[in-house]
Scaffold this active site. Structure first.
Site, mmCIF file in Angstrom:
data_model
loop_
_atom_site.group_PDB
_atom_site.id
_atom_site.type_symbol
_atom_site.label_atom_id
_atom_site.label_comp_id
_atom_site.label_asym_id
_atom_site.label_seq_id
_atom_site.Cartn_x
_atom_site.Cartn_y
_atom_site.Cartn_z
ATOM 1 N N LYS A 22 3.929 23.801 -18.255
ATOM 2 C CA LYS A 22 3.737 24.292 -16.875
ATOM 3 C C LYS A 22 3.669 23.115 -15.909
ATOM 4 O O LYS A 22 4.357 23.105 -14.885
ATOM 5 C CB LYS A 22 2.434 25.091 -16.781
ATOM 6 N N ASN A 23 2.883 22.110 -16.239
ATOM 7 C CA ASN A 23 2.633 21.033 -15.279
ATOM 8 C C ASN A 23 3.747 20.000 -15.213
ATOM 9 O O ASN A 23 3.669 19.060 -14.428
ATOM 10 C CB ASN A 23 1.278 20.377 -15.566
ATOM 11 N N CYS A 117 -10.678 25.800 -5.406
ATOM 12 C CA CYS A 117 -10.553 26.815 -6.455
ATOM 13 C C CYS A 117 -11.851 26.772 -7.253
ATOM 14 O O CYS A 117 -12.752 25.997 -6.943
ATOM 15 C CB CYS A 117 -9.329 26.543 -7.334
ATOM 16 N N ARG A 122 -10.993 20.380 -4.515
ATOM 17 C CA ARG A 122 -9.583 20.028 -4.671
ATOM 18 C C ARG A 122 -8.951 19.525 -3.359
ATOM 19 O O ARG A 122 -7.965 20.050 -2.866
ATOM 20 C CB ARG A 122 -8.780 21.221 -5.200
ATOM 21 N N ASP A 309 -8.146 19.435 -18.909
ATOM 22 C CA ASP A 309 -7.597 20.779 -19.129
ATOM 23 C C ASP A 309 -7.849 21.295 -20.540
ATOM 24 O O ASP A 309 -7.542 22.444 -20.841
ATOM 25 C CB ASP A 309 -6.082 20.803 -18.837
ATOM 26 N N ARG A 401 -1.286 32.957 -15.526
ATOM 27 C CA ARG A 401 -0.715 31.940 -14.626
ATOM 28 C C ARG A 401 -0.151 30.777 -15.435
ATOM 29 O O ARG A 401 0.811 30.144 -15.049
ATOM 30 C CB ARG A 401 -1.811 31.395 -13.696
#
Ligand code: EPZ
Length: 422
Positions: A22-23, A117, A122, A309, A401
């Site tokens: 994803k990243n 978030c 952030r 993460d 997500r």
């Protein structure tokens, strides 16, 4: 809103294929804004964040096709409005990655402030400071960043006070098209940043110092990649499956897995006692559970340290270890939202400041729990798979997500997981 019902304490078995990162996919898709020609991508994961990114690009005037089965995406970057609206950016903070390419290519951008978030405020102040250093005029009003380049974007020395992954990525986009040389000090070294730098190198950008904390970029005319751009394996999904294998005491084979990028994660789980064999292809991991595990202490750090993460997932596995384990979260100021939910399952975790203290081994028992952010939702799945009984995890859109059909992949391995509408 969907929920997942999971009945725990069932051993899994078999092979699971890791999806594209994803990243890495997100900064790659935003990089298409730097070009005029169509770009094609392969191994794009089926995630809500990918959907959001493509819709955001479409709103700017780009057209795209996405074959979800094959993972192929094509983007024709026909930008008619240089705007990344709040509607999309509030769903996905990585929308800030529209800022660099739009200013680099078109000299202007109106991008919504991402807002905070669950895991922290952030801020994006480092991104804005870099823009100003390179000659852009930057104003923030009514929740939007308005950037414009009165003359030309020029290379500059950018010193990041703290390492920032998307901050470094935005400066890579800017430096690729700026006049002269840009030097990034205290640059992020995450594999996703390196992958973006290497993509830009294949498009003719001279970049030195990738994988180090000082990156030099010489702006140039870009030529589009000659072939489809393939997305590498997701290192955090790979780490999450290691966590799942340990939590369910299952022997699992992870295929198309991330390899060297996971060294810190492999080290931590091996230190607990988990068996992890890396096959010679460097892309297959065989996870072998053990009858008991050791308590450990872990600190989250920028790459190549233990990734933030993976913090929430590893915290659950610490409940399996004999004794007191410690997890210190050094990157985000509020990334223990999952602890309150884990306590509902009986986890013995105390948090003081940025340090979590975990007592094990603890027998977890099912309960209704709620996801608060992407990686917290992954830790709740790991915990529910470990707990006795059937748990219901609500607000599972957080999971969707960033994980490509995790529930379906679990079902194939024998897990009792049902997606229910709530
Ligand atoms: C990226 O977020 C990842 N997202 C995050 O993954 C990841 O947790 C994070 O890097 C850290 O590794 C993507 O790549 C899309 P940062 P990013 O800028 O770039 C502070 C996931 O689960 N900071 O490296 O937003 C910031 O508050 C997500 O996939 C400033 O103060 O993170 C944080 O404390 C979650 N000002 C620290 O730096 C700035 O201008 C690191 O943030 C920028 C950052």
């Amino acid at each position: 809103m969907d929920a997942l019902q999971i009945t725990g304490q069932r051993p899994l078995s078999g092979r699971v294929s890791i999806s594209g990162s994803k990243n890495t996919a997100l900064p790659f898709l935003f990089a298409s804004l730097l070009f005029d020609q169509e770009l094609s991508f392969e191994n794009i994961p089926r995630l809500w964040d990918i959907e959001t990114t493509l819709k955001l690009l479409e709103d700017m005037g780009c057209s795209y096709s996405w074959d979800k089965e094959s993972g192929k995406v094509r983007i024709l970057p026909r930008v008619t409005q240089k705007i990344a609206s709040y509607d999309w950016v509030k769903k996905m903070r990585a929308g800030i990655l529209a800022l660099g390419p739009l200013v680099a290519k078109y000299g202007e951008a109106k991008v919504s402030l991402p807002g905070g978030c669950a895991i922290g405020a952030r801020p994006v102040n480092f991104h804005l400071e870099a823009l100003k250093r390179m000659g852009a005029k930057v104003e923030v009003e009514q929740g939007y960043i308005r950037a414009s380049v009165p003359s030309c974007l020029r290379g500059a020395q950018i010193v990041f006070p703290e390492v920032s992954v998307t901050g470094t990525e935005n400066v890579l986009y800017l430096g690729a098209l700026a006049e002269g040389e840009t030097v990034i000090e205290n640059a992020a070294m995450e594999p996703e940043v390196v992958a973006l730098g290497e993509l830009l190198q294949t498009c003719g950008v001279q970049i030195e110092g990738l994988k180090t904390s000082t990156i030099k970029i010489k702006g140039s005319k870009l030529k589009p990649p000659a072939k489809a751009i393939s997305i590498p394996a997701d290192r955090i999904e790979t780490g999450t499956w290691i966590s799942i294998a340990m939590a369910t005491q299952s022997e699992l084979t992870l295929e198309n897995a991330a390899g060297p990028e996971l060294a810190a994660v492999l080290k931590a789980f091996r230190k607990m006692g988990l068996g992890i064999t890396e096959k010679e292809d460097g892309r297959t991991l065989i996870i072998t559970p053990k009858s008991s595990y050791e308590a450990i202490s872990v600190e989250t750090e920028c790459f190549p340290g233990f990734p933030t993460d993976m913090q929430a997932q590893a915290l659950v596995n610490m409940c399996q270890a004999e004794g007191i384990s410690h997890m210190r979260e050094n990157i985000f100021e509020n990334r223990f939202m999952h602890v309150a939910e884990l306590r509902r399952l009986g986890a013995k975790i105390e948090v003081e400041g940025n340090l979590a203290r975990v007592e094990g081994p603890t027998h977890l028992k099912a309960a209704p729990i709620m996801a608060t952010d992407l990686r917290a939702s992954a830790s709740l799945v790991v915990a529910a798979l470990m707990a006795e009984g059937t748990s219901t995890i609500s607000r599972i859109y957080h999971l969707d997500r960033g994980y490509d059909h995790l529930d379906k992949k679990l079902q194939k391995l024998g897990a009792q997981v049902t997606r229910v509408a709530q």
